[in-house]
Design an enzyme around this catalytic site. Structure first.
Site, PDB file in Angstrom:
ATOM      1  N   ASP A 197      -0.772   1.089  -4.896  1.00 43.47           N
ATOM      2  CA  ASP A 197      -2.363   0.025  -5.169  1.00 43.47           C
ATOM      3  C   ASP A 197      -3.336   0.686  -6.133  1.00 43.47           C
ATOM      4  O   ASP A 197      -4.456  -0.220  -6.026  1.00 43.47           O
ATOM      5  CB  ASP A 197      -2.152  -1.022  -4.069  1.00 43.47           C
ATOM      6  N   ASP A 237      -2.726   6.197  -3.918  1.00 40.64           N
ATOM      7  CA  ASP A 237      -1.361   5.571  -3.946  1.00 40.64           C
ATOM      8  C   ASP A 237      -0.766   3.972  -4.802  1.00 40.64           C
ATOM      9  O   ASP A 237      -0.822   4.525  -5.670  1.00 40.64           O
ATOM     10  CB  ASP A 237      -1.684   5.031  -2.038  1.00 40.64           C
ATOM     11  N   SER A 259       1.057  -1.651   0.079  1.00 39.91           N
ATOM     12  CA  SER A 259      -0.082   0.264  -0.308  1.00 39.91           C
ATOM     13  C   SER A 259       0.784   1.268   0.082  1.00 39.91           C
ATOM     14  O   SER A 259       1.668   1.095  -0.333  1.00 39.91           O
ATOM     15  CB  SER A 259      -0.955  -0.256   1.188  1.00 39.91           C
ATOM     16  N   ASP A 265      -5.737   2.566  -4.430  1.00 43.33           N
ATOM     17  CA  ASP A 265      -7.400   2.219  -3.880  1.00 43.33           C
ATOM     18  C   ASP A 265      -7.712   3.609  -3.107  1.00 43.33           C
ATOM     19  O   ASP A 265      -8.852   3.496  -2.277  1.00 43.33           O
ATOM     20  CB  ASP A 265      -7.400   0.585  -3.044  1.00 43.33           C
TER      21      ASP A 265
END
Length: 447
Positions: A243, A241, A96, A245
C-alpha cells in the site's frame, strides 16, 4: 488464524477469517460512527480488493454515507483525499505487508489520521452489538468517483516550500523501483516523473496484487532490486510495500540503506529546514537521536504504532516523525506514513548536498538491530516486564510501552505482542553481535 480486530480496523485471510459478513458488519459500524457522513474508499491491488470494495461501498451507502471512491491508490493518497474532500473519514482496503491472500480494512478519521483507542473502540462496539441502522430507499448515500486523487497528492508534495522540482530535475537522477506489484506501481512513478526524473528502471511493476516476493521490504527479499541498481548504474533504488506507505532504499552501489535509515534521512533533511523536535516509536533505531542532536533538537519516543507516534508528534509539536519500518510522517502534508513525500525529501537532500546515496549513507552512524521473542505459554508476561523494570532500575527504563532499557552501547525493548502470546524482544547495538549480547543479557537476567 482468526479475524484480527483492533482499533485501527480488521484484518484476516479472505474467505476464511475475513468474509463478506464481517466486512459488512464492521463497515456499517464505522459508517455509523462517522455520523453517516462522507467517506473516502480506496484499495490496494490485491485480487480480492474489488470484491471488498463493492461490499464496503454498498454497506456505507446502506447506512446513509456518501462515498467517494478513489480506486486503486497508495494509502497516503487515500489519506490526502480525506483533506481534499473534507471527508468524515476513510476506509483503506489493504492488508499492508501481509501476504496476498490477506485483506483488511484500515480506518481513518476526519483528520486523516488512524483512529485512536477511544475512537476505534466505539467502532468495534457498534459493529459487534450491531447498533447501526440501515436507511430507507430515499435516504441511502450517494457514490462518486475521484480519478484525480493521485494528482492532488503529487501536487501537494510539489507545493512544499523546501521541494525544488527544478533542482532535482537538473541532477538527471537514474532510479530503480520495486513496488512489489502493489499500489507503488502507480504512485512511485508518478512522483518521480513529477520531480523531473525520467530514467526509471522497474521490476514487479504490474498492479495485479500477485506479490513477486514477500511484500514486507526486509533485506532478505531485496536482492533483485540491489542487482537492478547495479545493472543500470542507478543513483538510488526504491522499494515500497503493497500500500506504499513504507519506503526502503538502496544506495547507488547496490547496498541496502536500511529501513531505519529512511526515517533518519527524512529527519536530517527536514530538521535542516525547520526548527523543532522529531518523534518516533520506542523500537526505532538510536540513529534518530543522533540526527536530532546534530541539529540541536530532541527526539521524543512513543508507544509502537503509527497513531501513537502521531499523538506524540502533536503533543510536542514535532516538525517531522515516523517509524523505523520505513515510515516517514511529514505533518506539512498529513499525519500519516507516506513513501512518496519520503522520496521527494530524499532526492532533495541528495540534490542540495550534491552527494551520492552511498556517500550520504556513510555519513550516518551504523547500528544493527535484532528481533527475538519470549513465548508466554506458561509465563506471566506482565511479571516479566515488571521484573525487567526492577532489575534495571538504575538505568531509568522507559515503561511507556513495555520496558525499554538504554545502555551506553545499545538498548533492549521488551513489549507484549498485540496479536500473539509472546513478548517481543527488540535490541540494537553497534554490531549484530552486540545487539545479540544485550538481548541475551536482559533475557537471562529476567529468567
Amino acid at each position: 488464524m482468526s479475524l484480527m480486530i483492533s482499533v485501527s480496523g480488521i484484518r484476516g485471510i479472505f474467505g476464511t477469517d475475513l468474509t463478506p459478513e464481517n466486512l459488512s458488519q464492521f463497515t456499517a459500524g464505522f459508517g455509523s460512527w462517522t455520523g453517516t457522513g462522507k467517506v473516502i474508499v480506496g484499495r490496494d491491488t490485491r485480487v480480492t480488493g474489488q470484491i471488498c470494495e463493492d461490499i464496503v461501498v454498498a454497506t456505507l451507502q446502506s447506512v446513509g454515507c456518501d462515498v467517494v471512491k478513489v480506486g486503486v491508490a497508495p494509502t497516503p493518497t487515500v489519506a490526502m483525499a480525506v483533506h481534499k474532500h473534507d471527508a468524515d473519514g476513510a476506509i483503506i482496503i489493504s492488508a499492508s505487508h501481509n501476504p496476498e491472500n490477506w485483506n483488511a480494512l484500515k480506518l481513518l478519521n476526519s483528520k486523516s489520521e488512524f483512529l485512536d483507542a477511544e475512537q476505534g473502540q466505539k467502532v468495534i462496539t457498534t459493529s459487534k452489538e450491531q447498533t447501526y441502522s440501515y436507511k430507507k430507499f430515499d435516504e441511502i448515500g450517494s457514490v462518486k468517483t475521484d480519478e484525480d486523487a493521485l494528482d492532488y497528492h503529487v501536487q501537494k508534495i510539489l507545493e512544499l516550500p523546501y521541494i525544488d522540482r527544478d533542482l532535482i530535475a537538473s541532477k538527471d537522477f537514474s532510479v530503480a523501483i520495486d513496488p512489489v506489484n502493489g499500489t507503488g506501481t502507480i504512485g512511485i512513478p508518478a512522483i518521480f516523473e513529477a520531480l523531473g526524473v525520467e530514467n526509471i528502471h522497474s521490476i514487479n511493476d504490474e498492479p495485479n496484487g500477485l506479490f513477486a516476493h514477500n511484500p514486507e521490504p526486509l533485506p532478505e527479499y531485496l536482492e533483485d532490486i540491489c542487482n537492478l541498481v547495479k545493472e543500470h548504474s542507478c543513483d538510488i533504488g526504491v522499494v515500497t510495500d503493497p500500500d506504499a506507505d513504507r519506503l526502503a532504499l538502496v544506495t547507488n552501489k547496490g547496498n541496502l540503506f536500511g529501513e531505519e535509515y529512511t526515517q533518519a534521512t527524512a529527519f536530517d533533511f527536514l530538521l535542516g529546514k525547520k526548527s523543532g523536535p522529531c518523534a518516533t516509536n520506542l523500537s526505532s533505531s538510536r540513529v534518530a537521536e543522533d540526527v536530532a542532536q546534530k541539529h540541536g533538537q530532541q527526539c521524543y519516543r512513543s508507544s509502537v504504532g503509527e497513531i501513537n507516534v502521531v499523538k506524540k508528534m502533536q503533543e510536542v509539536d514535532a516538525v517531522i516523525g515516523g517509524e523505523g519500518n520505513g515510515g516517514v510522517i511529514n505533518p506539512d502534508l498529513h499525519y500519516g506514513r507516506d513513501s512518496m513525500v519520503g522520496i521527494a525529501m530524499v532526492l532533495q537532500l541528495l540534490a542540495e548536498r550534491d552527494i551520492t546515496s552511498e556517500e550520504y549513507r556513510n555519513t550516518l552512524p551504523d547500528y544493527e538491530m535484532r528481533k527475538d521473542k519470549i513465548q508466554l505459554s506458561d509465563v506471566d508476561g506482565d511479571a516479566i516486564l515488571k521484573k525487567t523494570e526492577s532489575i534495571y532500575t538504575e538505568y531509568n527504563p522507559d515503561t511507556t510501552d513495555g520496558v525499554k532499557v538504554d545502555f551506553e552501547d545499545g538498548w533492549v525493548h521488551l513489549r507484549k505482542s498485540n496479536t500473539e502470546p509472546i513478548i517481543r524482544v527488540y535490541s540494537e547495538g553497534t554490531s549484530a553481535q552486540k545487539a545479540k549480547e544485550l538481548a541475551d543479557r536482559v533475557v537471562a537476567a529476567v529468567r
